[in-house]
Design an enzyme around this catalytic site. Structure first.
Site, PDB file in Angstrom:
ATOM      1  N   LYS A 188      53.532  49.865  45.862  1.00 39.12           N
ATOM      2  CA  LYS A 188      52.415  50.162  46.753  1.00 39.12           C
ATOM      3  C   LYS A 188      52.857  50.836  48.050  1.00 39.12           C
ATOM      4  O   LYS A 188      52.132  51.663  48.615  1.00 39.12           O
ATOM      5  CB  LYS A 188      51.646  48.874  47.057  1.00 39.12           C
ATOM      6  CG  LYS A 188      51.088  48.174  45.813  1.00 39.12           C
ATOM      7  CD  LYS A 188      50.154  49.073  45.039  1.00 39.12           C
ATOM      8  CE  LYS A 188      49.486  48.365  43.882  1.00 39.12           C
ATOM      9  NZ  LYS A 188      50.209  48.389  42.638  1.00 39.12           N
TER      10      LYS A 188
ATOM     11  N   GLY B  93      44.906  41.184  43.329  1.00 37.73           N
ATOM     12  CA  GLY B  93      44.655  40.281  44.443  1.00 37.73           C
ATOM     13  C   GLY B  93      45.761  39.299  44.734  1.00 37.73           C
ATOM     14  O   GLY B  93      45.691  38.538  45.708  1.00 37.73           O
TER      15      GLY B  93
ATOM     16  N   GLU C 109      48.329  46.142  56.473  1.00 37.92           N
ATOM     17  CA  GLU C 109      47.296  47.126  56.756  1.00 37.92           C
ATOM     18  C   GLU C 109      46.234  46.512  57.664  1.00 37.92           C
ATOM     19  O   GLU C 109      46.067  45.286  57.712  1.00 37.92           O
ATOM     20  CB  GLU C 109      46.613  47.577  55.462  1.00 37.92           C
ATOM     21  CG  GLU C 109      47.478  48.365  54.526  1.00 37.92           C
ATOM     22  CD  GLU C 109      46.765  48.732  53.249  1.00 37.92           C
ATOM     23  OE1 GLU C 109      47.254  49.635  52.559  1.00 37.92           O
ATOM     24  OE2 GLU C 109      45.737  48.102  52.915  1.00 37.92           O
ATOM     25  N   LYS C 110      45.522  47.366  58.342  1.00 38.45           N
ATOM     26  CA  LYS C 110      44.353  46.927  59.092  1.00 38.45           C
ATOM     27  C   LYS C 110      43.347  46.348  58.112  1.00 38.45           C
ATOM     28  O   LYS C 110      43.075  46.926  57.065  1.00 38.45           O
ATOM     29  CB  LYS C 110      43.729  48.118  59.832  1.00 38.45           C
ATOM     30  CG  LYS C 110      42.404  47.830  60.520  1.00 38.45           C
ATOM     31  CD  LYS C 110      42.553  46.906  61.691  1.00 38.45           C
ATOM     32  CE  LYS C 110      41.217  46.713  62.417  1.00 38.45           C
ATOM     33  NZ  LYS C 110      41.311  45.718  63.503  1.00 38.45           N
TER      34      LYS C 110
ATOM     35  N   LEU D 288      39.775  45.676  56.963  1.00 36.86           N
ATOM     36  CA  LEU D 288      38.451  46.227  57.195  1.00 36.86           C
ATOM     37  C   LEU D 288      37.406  45.145  56.951  1.00 36.86           C
ATOM     38  O   LEU D 288      37.491  44.402  55.978  1.00 36.86           O
ATOM     39  CB  LEU D 288      38.216  47.433  56.288  1.00 36.86           C
ATOM     40  CG  LEU D 288      39.240  48.571  56.439  1.00 36.86           C
ATOM     41  CD1 LEU D 288      38.951  49.685  55.444  1.00 36.86           C
ATOM     42  CD2 LEU D 288      39.236  49.113  57.855  1.00 36.86           C
TER      43      LEU D 288
ATOM     44  N   HIS E 107      34.347  49.274  47.859  1.00 42.68           N
ATOM     45  CA  HIS E 107      35.484  49.668  47.031  1.00 42.68           C
ATOM     46  C   HIS E 107      35.027  50.856  46.184  1.00 42.68           C
ATOM     47  O   HIS E 107      34.210  50.711  45.276  1.00 42.68           O
ATOM     48  CB  HIS E 107      35.905  48.499  46.141  1.00 42.68           C
ATOM     49  CG  HIS E 107      37.122  48.764  45.315  1.00 42.68           C
ATOM     50  ND1 HIS E 107      38.189  47.914  45.284  1.00 42.68           N
ATOM     51  CD2 HIS E 107      37.447  49.788  44.487  1.00 42.68           C
ATOM     52  CE1 HIS E 107      39.120  48.390  44.463  1.00 42.68           C
ATOM     53  NE2 HIS E 107      38.680  49.537  43.972  1.00 42.68           N
TER      54      HIS E 107
ATOM     55  N   ASN F 223      45.789  53.584  40.044  1.00 37.16           N
ATOM     56  CA  ASN F 223      46.039  52.969  38.746  1.00 37.16           C
ATOM     57  C   ASN F 223      46.335  54.064  37.732  1.00 37.16           C
ATOM     58  O   ASN F 223      45.521  54.962  37.509  1.00 37.16           O
ATOM     59  CB  ASN F 223      44.838  52.148  38.294  1.00 37.16           C
ATOM     60  CG  ASN F 223      44.693  50.877  39.100  1.00 37.16           C
ATOM     61  OD1 ASN F 223      45.666  50.165  39.320  1.00 37.16           O
ATOM     62  ND2 ASN F 223      43.494  50.588  39.567  1.00 37.16           N
TER      63      ASN F 223
ATOM     64  N   ARG G 101      46.402  54.337  34.538  1.00 37.73           N
ATOM     65  CA  ARG G 101      45.965  53.908  33.203  1.00 37.73           C
ATOM     66  C   ARG G 101      44.458  54.042  33.112  1.00 37.73           C
ATOM     67  O   ARG G 101      43.776  54.380  34.081  1.00 37.73           O
ATOM     68  CB  ARG G 101      46.342  52.445  32.982  1.00 37.73           C
ATOM     69  CG  ARG G 101      45.804  51.520  34.082  1.00 37.73           C
ATOM     70  CD  ARG G 101      45.919  50.061  33.747  1.00 37.73           C
ATOM     71  NE  ARG G 101      45.661  49.211  34.897  1.00 37.73           N
ATOM     72  CZ  ARG G 101      44.451  48.911  35.387  1.00 37.73           C
ATOM     73  NH1 ARG G 101      43.380  49.446  34.820  1.00 37.73           N
ATOM     74  NH2 ARG G 101      44.312  48.101  36.425  1.00 37.73           N
TER      75      ARG G 101
ATOM     76  N   ARG H 176      30.721  42.896  33.505  1.00 36.90           N
ATOM     77  CA  ARG H 176      31.806  42.303  32.724  1.00 36.90           C
ATOM     78  C   ARG H 176      31.370  40.906  32.274  1.00 36.90           C
ATOM     79  O   ARG H 176      31.277  39.983  33.082  1.00 36.90           O
ATOM     80  CB  ARG H 176      33.080  42.208  33.552  1.00 36.90           C
ATOM     81  CG  ARG H 176      33.595  43.553  34.050  1.00 36.90           C
ATOM     82  CD  ARG H 176      34.979  43.407  34.637  1.00 36.90           C
ATOM     83  NE  ARG H 176      35.424  44.655  35.263  1.00 36.90           N
ATOM     84  CZ  ARG H 176      36.668  44.886  35.663  1.00 36.90           C
ATOM     85  NH1 ARG H 176      37.595  43.943  35.502  1.00 36.90           N
ATOM     86  NH2 ARG H 176      37.000  46.025  36.224  1.00 36.90           N
TER      87      ARG H 176
END
Length: 447
Positions: free
Chosen positions: A116, A165, A200-201, A203, A208, A289, A291, A337
């Protein structure tokens, strides 16, 4: 074109890949654990090979067993689906060494985007906006405090090798930062064998948003618009829609163009998804990602483009079958889902499905590998299938979704269908006014 593709996965995605192959005249090989001997994709494939016991480590993650299955059946390509070995650079390299095509990007790009920190640095150089934060790995707590002072609290501590996550902790204040760092390091080490962190900041209420891209070996790069994946629980997506209610055509074209240009500069090959947080009109890169995504069907419903087919064509060295100018976005699509879980506690509910009836009608698609009498094993994720609906506009799509959720029958195990039946009647969701923390807030208020 390939003669025979081995599908190195299970469940609905294995069946999805099998269907695309059959429509292209390609034979398929299903690999399976002993727990999946009666799976639908195993029944339908031209050939099947048992590669181990129920444990994923001993079966679906068992690279020597999968290579052996390729050699036994004469498969000349492997499609990894999502999860398992789909973003394992070493697996792609081993396949190449054995003269077998990996249907996906190069090992180099899988490895690059899997880190990352390196991914963030790379895309920043290519012109993609990133979240303010550390330029690389944080080596000491003092360094973390300095970054936090520059970006301002709250901050998000993230595992460099993370995903799903795990290894992510929020520090609202300076006093919370030390504990967040320690917990994130411990979790990252346990989950990924790597405790490298970056910051990171944080938010407050972002959406998303992810951009679907396709690139071939002939220099063509195309984006297929965005998906809104903001309905999440513990950083896991629950429902997705396309297009996002938060974007207009100009914003869509702008971010799509930025991503396409960057992907072309990267020299990427295949299907990929660039994910962003979006807040106050600004996009901030999260990850890429390398994939196929679980939620790819909503893009297919809106564009009419078969992403799995394109993956296979590109891996075979062909040009993609369309250009950017030929991509036409039509209507609205939503995916739910459907998991074998308690709709409130999300506790897994494995067991035997007694009755299984899927909804139908115009604009309705169900991707699932289960059937009446099928036993959901306790060894893997709890996804039963995906309900995807399409309408000429978002309102029609929502009306169709309400109808299909009431038609969907799954008896014998608990499912998340009741949760979706609640969500589609919530004013915030109806108005498209939600963010990545909205679902958890909703669950906390209504439980």
């Amino acid at each position: 074109m390939f003669e025979k593709v081995l599908i190195a996965n299970r469940g609905e995605i294995a069946l999805r890949i099998h269907r695309a192959c059959r429509e292209m005249g390609i034979k398929t090989v299903a690999v399976h654990s002993t727990a999946d001997a009666d799976a639908m994709h195993v029944r339908l494939a031209n050939e099947s090979v048992c590669i181990g016991p129920p444990s994923a480590t001993d079966s679906y993650l068992n690279i020597p067993a999968i290579i052996s299955a390729c050699e036994i059946t004469g498969a000349d390509a492997v499609h990894p689906g999502y999860g398992f070995l789909s973003e394992n650079a070493r697996f792609a390299e081993i396949l190449e060494a054995h003269g077998i095509t990996f249907i996906g990007p190069t090992a180099e790009h899988i490895r690059l985007m899997g880190d990352k920190i390196q991914a963030k640095s790379t895309v920043k150089e290519l012109g993609i906006p990133v979240v303010p934060g550390s330029d690389g790995a944080i080596k000491t707590d003092d360094e973390a405090y300095k970054v936090a002072e520059e970006t301002g609290f709250p901050v998000l501590v993230k595992a460099a090798a993370g995903g799903g996550g795990r290894g992510m902790k929020v520090a609202q204040t300076r006093e919370e930062l030390s504990g967040a760092l320690a917990n994130a390091r411990s979790e990252a080490k346990a989950a990924f064998g790597d405790d490298s962190l970056y910051m990171e900041k944080y938010l407050g209420q972002p959406r998303h948003i992810e951009i679907q891209v396709v690139a071939d070996s002939h220099g063509n790069v195309v984006h297929l618009g965005e998906r809104d994946c903001s309905l999440q629980r513990r950083h896991q997506k629950v429902l997705e829609e396309c297009p996002s209610p938060a974007l207009n055509d100009a914003q869509r074209a702008e971010i799509g163009g930025i991503v396409s240009k960057a992907i072309k500069g990267l020299g990427y090959l295949g299907v990929g998804t660039v994910e962003f947080l979006y807040e106050n009109g600004e996009f901030f890169f999260i990850e890429m990602n390398t994939r196929l995504q679980v939620e790819h069907p909503i893009t297919e419903m809106v564009t009419g483009i078969d992403l799995v087919r394109e993956q296979i064509r590109i891996a075979a060295g062909l040009e993609m079958s369309f250009t950017q100018d030929e991509v036409a976005f039509s209507g609205h699509a939503i995916e739910c889902r459907i998991n074998a879980e308690d709709p409130r506690t999300f506790t897994p509910s494995p067991g035997t499905i007694k009755d299984f009836h899927t909804p139908g009608g115009l604009g309705v698609r169900v991707d699932s590998g289960v059937y009446s009498g099928y036993r959901i094993p306790p060894y893997y994720d709890s996804l039963i299938g995906k309900l995807i609906v399409h309408g000429r506009n978002r309102n029609e799509c929502l009306m169709r979704l309400r109808r299909t959720l009431h038609e969907f029958v799954i008896d014998g195990v608990k499912t998340t269908i009741p949760l979706f039946q609640e969500l589609v009647n919530e004013p915030d969701f109806i108005n498209g006014d939600y963010h990545i923390h909205w679902l958890e807030d909703f669950l906390a208020e209504t439980t």
